[in-house]
Design a protein around this motif. Sequence first.
Motif, PDB file in Angstrom:
ATOM      1  N   ASP A 173      10.139   8.168  -3.577  1.00 51.91           N
ATOM      2  CA  ASP A 173       8.684   8.196  -3.502  1.00 51.91           C
ATOM      3  C   ASP A 173       8.173   7.781  -2.126  1.00 51.91           C
ATOM      4  O   ASP A 173       6.979   7.709  -1.908  1.00 51.91           O
ATOM      5  CB  ASP A 173       8.100   7.272  -4.561  1.00 51.91           C
ATOM      6  N   SER A 176      -7.970   8.588  -0.751  1.00 49.65           N
ATOM      7  CA  SER A 176      -9.095   8.339  -1.639  1.00 49.65           C
ATOM      8  C   SER A 176      -9.708   6.956  -1.452  1.00 49.65           C
ATOM      9  O   SER A 176     -10.819   6.729  -1.864  1.00 49.65           O
ATOM     10  CB  SER A 176      -8.655   8.496  -3.083  1.00 49.65           C
ATOM     11  N   GLY A 177      -8.946   6.069  -0.830  1.00 46.25           N
ATOM     12  CA  GLY A 177      -9.608   4.855  -0.406  1.00 46.25           C
ATOM     13  C   GLY A 177      -9.592   3.742  -1.431  1.00 46.25           C
ATOM     14  O   GLY A 177      -9.754   3.951  -2.617  1.00 46.25           O
ATOM     15  N   TRP A 178      -9.384   2.570  -0.895  1.00 46.53           N
ATOM     16  CA  TRP A 178      -9.339   1.378  -1.748  1.00 46.53           C
ATOM     17  C   TRP A 178     -10.584   0.543  -1.586  1.00 46.53           C
ATOM     18  O   TRP A 178     -10.769  -0.430  -2.247  1.00 46.53           O
ATOM     19  CB  TRP A 178      -8.150   0.502  -1.336  1.00 46.53           C
ATOM     20  N   GLN A 179     -11.388   0.897  -0.651  1.00 47.59           N
ATOM     21  CA  GLN A 179     -12.467  -0.041  -0.325  1.00 47.59           C
ATOM     22  C   GLN A 179     -13.559  -0.047  -1.371  1.00 47.59           C
ATOM     23  O   GLN A 179     -13.871   0.953  -1.942  1.00 47.59           O
ATOM     24  CB  GLN A 179     -13.054   0.315   1.046  1.00 47.59           C
ATOM     25  N   GLN A 191       5.240   0.214  -8.136  1.00 45.15           N
ATOM     26  CA  GLN A 191       4.773   0.858  -6.901  1.00 45.15           C
ATOM     27  C   GLN A 191       3.371   0.389  -6.542  1.00 45.15           C
ATOM     28  O   GLN A 191       3.056   0.164  -5.370  1.00 45.15           O
ATOM     29  CB  GLN A 191       4.779   2.375  -7.059  1.00 45.15           C
ATOM     30  N   PRO A 232      -1.873   9.007  -3.438  1.00 47.12           N
ATOM     31  CA  PRO A 232      -3.287   8.843  -3.769  1.00 47.12           C
ATOM     32  C   PRO A 232      -3.932   7.736  -2.961  1.00 47.12           C
ATOM     33  O   PRO A 232      -5.125   7.716  -2.772  1.00 47.12           O
ATOM     34  CB  PRO A 232      -3.256   8.447  -5.254  1.00 47.12           C
ATOM     35  N   TYR A 233      -3.113   6.786  -2.471  1.00 44.21           N
ATOM     36  CA  TYR A 233      -3.680   5.704  -1.687  1.00 44.21           C
ATOM     37  C   TYR A 233      -4.231   6.210  -0.374  1.00 44.21           C
ATOM     38  O   TYR A 233      -5.152   5.651   0.175  1.00 44.21           O
ATOM     39  CB  TYR A 233      -2.612   4.658  -1.373  1.00 44.21           C
ATOM     40  N   ASN A 273      -5.632   4.034  -9.116  1.00 42.10           N
ATOM     41  CA  ASN A 273      -4.622   4.330 -10.118  1.00 42.10           C
ATOM     42  C   ASN A 273      -4.339   3.162 -11.048  1.00 42.10           C
ATOM     43  O   ASN A 273      -3.522   3.275 -11.945  1.00 42.10           O
ATOM     44  CB  ASN A 273      -3.317   4.731  -9.433  1.00 42.10           C
ATOM     45  N   MET A 275       3.604   0.110   6.294  1.00 41.98           N
ATOM     46  CA  MET A 275       2.523  -0.831   6.567  1.00 41.98           C
ATOM     47  C   MET A 275       1.626  -0.300   7.670  1.00 41.98           C
ATOM     48  O   MET A 275       0.423  -0.393   7.598  1.00 41.98           O
ATOM     49  CB  MET A 275       3.113  -2.153   7.032  1.00 41.98           C
ATOM     50  N   GLN A 276       2.263   0.295   8.673  1.00 39.61           N
ATOM     51  CA  GLN A 276       1.494   0.809   9.786  1.00 39.61           C
ATOM     52  C   GLN A 276       0.543   1.891   9.307  1.00 39.61           C
ATOM     53  O   GLN A 276      -0.628   1.895   9.643  1.00 39.61           O
ATOM     54  CB  GLN A 276       2.465   1.380  10.828  1.00 39.61           C
ATOM     55  N   THR A 281      -1.325  -5.670   5.830  1.00 42.16           N
ATOM     56  CA  THR A 281      -2.043  -5.002   6.929  1.00 42.16           C
ATOM     57  C   THR A 281      -3.450  -5.561   7.073  1.00 42.16           C
ATOM     58  O   THR A 281      -3.910  -5.791   8.193  1.00 42.16           O
ATOM     59  CB  THR A 281      -2.160  -3.490   6.681  1.00 42.16           C
ATOM     60  N   GLN A 289      -8.626  -2.672  -6.694  1.00 41.06           N
ATOM     61  CA  GLN A 289      -9.245  -1.701  -5.794  1.00 41.06           C
ATOM     62  C   GLN A 289      -8.510  -0.367  -5.789  1.00 41.06           C
ATOM     63  O   GLN A 289      -8.973   0.587  -5.184  1.00 41.06           O
ATOM     64  CB  GLN A 289      -9.276  -2.267  -4.372  1.00 41.06           C
ATOM     65  N   MET A 302      -8.234   1.158   8.297  1.00 43.59           N
ATOM     66  CA  MET A 302      -9.248   1.007   9.324  1.00 43.59           C
ATOM     67  C   MET A 302     -10.201   2.195   9.353  1.00 43.59           C
ATOM     68  O   MET A 302     -11.329   2.073   9.755  1.00 43.59           O
ATOM     69  CB  MET A 302      -8.573   0.883  10.677  1.00 43.59           C
ATOM     70  N   GLY A 340      -0.568   2.382   6.316  1.00 47.37           N
ATOM     71  CA  GLY A 340      -1.600   1.784   5.479  1.00 47.37           C
ATOM     72  C   GLY A 340      -2.709   1.196   6.339  1.00 47.37           C
ATOM     73  O   GLY A 340      -3.880   1.340   6.050  1.00 47.37           O
ATOM     74  N   GLY A 341      -2.301   0.581   7.420  1.00 44.89           N
ATOM     75  CA  GLY A 341      -3.278  -0.039   8.293  1.00 44.89           C
ATOM     76  C   GLY A 341      -4.219   0.972   8.908  1.00 44.89           C
ATOM     77  O   GLY A 341      -5.422   0.783   8.915  1.00 44.89           O
ATOM     78  N   PHE A 364      -9.065   0.845  17.062  1.00 52.31           N
ATOM     79  CA  PHE A 364      -7.898   1.526  16.514  1.00 52.31           C
ATOM     80  C   PHE A 364      -8.310   2.577  15.494  1.00 52.31           C
ATOM     81  O   PHE A 364      -7.629   3.545  15.260  1.00 52.31           O
ATOM     82  CB  PHE A 364      -6.971   0.532  15.817  1.00 52.31           C
ATOM     83  N   TYR A 379     -13.882   0.076   8.557  1.00 51.45           N
ATOM     84  CA  TYR A 379     -13.750  -0.853   9.660  1.00 51.45           C
ATOM     85  C   TYR A 379     -14.077  -0.118  10.943  1.00 51.45           C
ATOM     86  O   TYR A 379     -13.679   1.016  11.144  1.00 51.45           O
ATOM     87  CB  TYR A 379     -12.322  -1.384   9.776  1.00 51.45           C
ATOM     88  N   PHE A 412       8.380   4.890  -0.875  1.00 57.72           N
ATOM     89  CA  PHE A 412       7.993   3.496  -0.810  1.00 57.72           C
ATOM     90  C   PHE A 412       9.190   2.596  -0.555  1.00 57.72           C
ATOM     91  O   PHE A 412       9.078   1.405  -0.594  1.00 57.72           O
ATOM     92  CB  PHE A 412       7.333   3.059  -2.128  1.00 57.72           C
ATOM     93  N   ARG A 467      -6.715  -7.258  -5.312  1.00 55.35           N
ATOM     94  CA  ARG A 467      -6.344  -6.098  -4.497  1.00 55.35           C
ATOM     95  C   ARG A 467      -5.951  -4.929  -5.392  1.00 55.35           C
ATOM     96  O   ARG A 467      -6.307  -3.787  -5.122  1.00 55.35           O
ATOM     97  CB  ARG A 467      -5.193  -6.471  -3.560  1.00 55.35           C
ATOM     98  N   LYS A 501       1.638  -4.443   0.496  1.00 56.36           N
ATOM     99  CA  LYS A 501       1.679  -3.910   1.863  1.00 56.36           C
ATOM    100  C   LYS A 501       0.276  -3.805   2.454  1.00 56.36           C
ATOM    101  O   LYS A 501       0.052  -4.126   3.616  1.00 56.36           O
ATOM    102  CB  LYS A 501       2.346  -2.532   1.860  1.00 56.36           C
ATOM    103  N   ASP A 502      -0.653  -3.352   1.631  1.00 57.58           N
ATOM    104  CA  ASP A 502      -2.024  -3.227   2.122  1.00 57.58           C
ATOM    105  C   ASP A 502      -2.604  -4.587   2.483  1.00 57.58           C
ATOM    106  O   ASP A 502      -3.346  -4.721   3.457  1.00 57.58           O
ATOM    107  CB  ASP A 502      -2.897  -2.548   1.066  1.00 57.58           C
TER     108      ASP A 502
END
Lengths: 284, 126
Positions: free
Chosen positions: A230, A281-284, B85, A277-278, B55, A241-242, B96, B52, A249, A244-245, A257, A253, A232, B49, B92-93
């Motif tokens: 997958d 579509s956004g987590w904020q 997952q 999906p991460y 899923n 991680m990069q 960051t 947010q 942003m 995701g960052g 960057f 944000y 991950f 977290r 991980k988020d």
Amino acid sequence: MAIDLVEVQANTSSLADEFIAHRLGLIPLNSKNVDDVTYTRDCEYCDQYCEHCSVTLDLHARCTGDEIMKVYARDLVVSEPRPNEWVGMPVITDALGLGSVICKLRKDQEIRMKCIAKKGIAKEHAKWAPTSAVGFEYDPHNKLKHLDYWYEEDPAKEWPKSNNAAWEDAPQDGEPFDYSANPAKFYFDVESIGNLEPDAVVLQGIKVLQQKLALVIQELSGDDRNGDADGFGAPRSPDGMQAGGDYGMNQGYTTPFGDTGGQTMYGGGTTPFGATPYGQSGWQ
Amino acid sequence: MNAPDRFETFLLGDGEKKVTEEADTRVQSASVFTFNKEDHTLGNMLRSRLKQSPNVYFSGYKVPHPLVSTFELRVQTDGSITPRQALLQACKDLVTDLGLLSREFTKEWELRKMVGDNVDGGANGV
């Protein structure tokens, strides 16, 4: 850093050994760049303590005059070598340069002690707490109505605004209530004891949180049953991680960057992350 | 004295694992993660977290006993990803996000110092 072991060589004062030992433990010691010091329990050079994981402070005071003498934190003599040039020095902030009082001595009374200062965390003992007060607040104007103020006539008159209120616009009269709003600004007041600068306390706190999370990531991905299928999986985690960052942003944000996020090697569909999906579509 | 050693609240014991996963047999794609030697600091952070994520249907945590330094985090997802997952991604988020916060904090702090605003409140005695 705080004194954790006290070897009493002489104590003819009116205070009990353990009483003085407790007072010594509570004396704030400079902890700048405390990462240079290892925890005694992790130290590879010694079984008990050594210059890599501890600082030795000697205290020797004897009252020779007729007046009652006070013993101060400045009377602690820090012995070399130390893990770095700051660590273990008693914090002295008063104008006279005395530091905190350890005890008082009458004529011919003497204390002689060897103190071992170690690195620790406040969960083990409060003497290792770097802060004396931490304040937290959000929404100083109570726009979100998370608070229901008690009042006699008018809550706006009876409840004083906090200092943080200046950072946000006051609500207009008749402004409609935004029921879907979420708190976005959080105010922290950090008061340091003096062993670390307040900014160092904050940065260190963030780092500890990251280390805690990194340990969890390591455990979760270490024996990941799904492996790399997958995207991950463990070998990819730095990229992950990069990526995701960068996505993070892009969503709200405004950093220098942020603009480049989609164009980096991590962006778009070039990694498996782009398709998750991460990604978009956004987590904020 | 029979009080447990204070370091037992944050040091993993011999052979103890940080996180263990146990699938929830009553509901599809739900798991309970048990974290050892952690508390609300991590529990609350991960819980919020996870909420947010689009899923994740459910995330919640509890500390079963205040004297036992563990917490249980229950995660239920919509099935497109496993709870494991989702948790991994949340971690991980968060790493960051914290890195970003740290960078922004340093930037702002240095800026303030340059402007000469008395940010440290006179705590320069160290």
